[in-house]
Design an enzyme around this catalytic site. Structure first.
Site, PDB file in Angstrom:
ATOM      1  N   LEU A 107       0.864  -1.175   0.000  1.00 43.93           N
ATOM      2  CA  LEU A 107       0.000   0.000   0.000  1.00 43.93           C
ATOM      3  C   LEU A 107       0.901   1.225   0.000  1.00 43.93           C
ATOM      4  O   LEU A 107       1.986   1.209   0.592  1.00 43.93           O
ATOM      5  CB  LEU A 107      -0.893   0.025   1.250  1.00 43.93           C
ATOM      6  N   ASP A 108       0.457   2.286  -0.644  1.00 43.80           N
ATOM      7  CA  ASP A 108       1.224   3.528  -0.633  1.00 43.80           C
ATOM      8  C   ASP A 108       1.339   4.062   0.791  1.00 43.80           C
ATOM      9  O   ASP A 108       0.501   3.764   1.652  1.00 43.80           O
ATOM     10  CB  ASP A 108       0.555   4.580  -1.516  1.00 43.80           C
ATOM     11  N   LYS A 109       2.327   4.873   1.022  1.00 42.79           N
ATOM     12  CA  LYS A 109       2.571   5.444   2.356  1.00 42.79           C
ATOM     13  C   LYS A 109       1.308   6.069   2.947  1.00 42.79           C
ATOM     14  O   LYS A 109       0.986   5.853   4.116  1.00 42.79           O
ATOM     15  CB  LYS A 109       3.684   6.497   2.267  1.00 42.79           C
TER      16      LYS A 109
END
Length: 322
Positions: free
Chosen positions: A155-157
């Site tokens: 997942l993106d930050k």
């Protein structure tokens, strides 16, 4: 938080923890007049000159016992040089760092995590520590023997929500194959700009790295196949509440697809979104995971994670739900 050293040029010479290799030598006749960084390359040629220059600037080099932070300093024959070979940030990235993991489920084969906003999943430039991978290495010993510590998807930050992580190599192999076969169902909640078309829409558009910006992805004919199902759940003003289901798992897929059809996520500055309804990070949450247990005779597993506070407040404004 650890307080900074009192000495502004405190270096690895002053610390015992994680002590680096120290190389020391006397400048020979052929080194007289040579730049310090060139001398360091001659004695530590396995490192790049830029890395050695960085060590000088950080105060990791001493000449006749005094710290020298100037790579271009000219040396004199007979001077004593000491170099502390501090590991690069990259080489120190894959280290165990205890952290609180929001575990939703765990058994001997896998774990499911509710990833908070701001947690980077895997070490990369600018984030060589404090990542989920570092936390996994501390959480269970076997992670050190697995590729990417068992991480099978990311997942993106600034995307919150559920991730599944393998704890054994057989589980990792099975989960990776299940994701590739599109048998792991991943649903997201999103808040997007504009009035999205009523009902459900499938966005089937290939994605690749944007040739104009290495930090962005884009819909490109030469990209990899990418498919997202999007269902509108509610609209309030110029914001739509959406449920997105992934059929593929390309980098930034939901963000790119929604921006491509004119509905970027709230606060997703990279793809044209703007802060709204109190949301200041991309309005995307990995709501649910459904898959068969990779080792336990296909036992079905299903998990759901509530929206974090920032998105929950905005979600209520759009949907009117408590």
């Amino acid at each position: 938080m650890v307080a900074p050293p009192a000495d502004p040029v405190a270096t690895a010479f002053d610390a015992d923890d994680d002590a680096p290799e120290i190389r020391a030598w006397v400048v020979a006749a052929d080194g007289h007049g040579r730049r310090l960084d060139h001398e360091l390359v001659a004695h530590a040629g396995e490192f790049s000159r830029s890395h050695l220059q960085a060590l000088v600037e950080r105060g990791e080099v001493r000449i006749d016992g005094d710290v020298c932070a100037l790579p271009s300093r000219r040396l004199k024959v007979g001077q004593q040089v000491e170099l502390a070979l501090v590991p690069t940030a990259e080489s120190r990235a894959f280290r165990a760092e205890p952290m609180a993991l929001a575990l939703v489920y765990e058994d001997d084969a896998l774990l499911v995590i509710d990833k908070p906003v701001g947690l980077v999943v895997h070490p990369a430039a600018g984030h060589w520590s404090g990542t989920l991978l570092n936390g996994l290495l501390a959480h269970h010993r076997a992670a050190a023997g697995l590729p990417r510590a068992g991480i099978v998807h990311r997942l993106d930050k600034d995307t919150s929500g559920l991730m599944v992580v393998a704890k054994t190599l057989p589980a990792m192999t099975a989960l990776t194959r299940a994701i590739a076969a599109r048998s792991v169902q991943r649903d997201y909640l999103a808040l997007a700009h504009g009035v999205f078309a009523d009902g459900q829409r499938t966005i089937d558009a290939p994605i690749a790295r944007d040739p104009r910006s290495r930090t962005r992805m884009a819909v490109l004919a030469a990209g990899k196949a990418a498919r997202t199902d999007v269902q509108r759940l509610a609209v309030q003003g110029d914001v739509s509440a959406l449920r997105c289901s992934l059929h593929t798992g390309r980098t930034h897929q939901i963000r790119v697809h929604l921006a491509h059809v004119g509905h970027p996520l709230l606060a997703d500055a990279l793809y044209g979104g703007r802060p709204q309804l109190g949301v200041t990070r991309q309005a995307l949450h990995a709501l649910s995971l459904r898959f068969e247990h990779p080792l336990d005779a296909g036992r079905p597993l299903a998990f759901e994670a509530a929206l974090p506070a920032d998105l929950a407040a905005a979600w209520r404004q759009v949907t009117g739900t408590p």
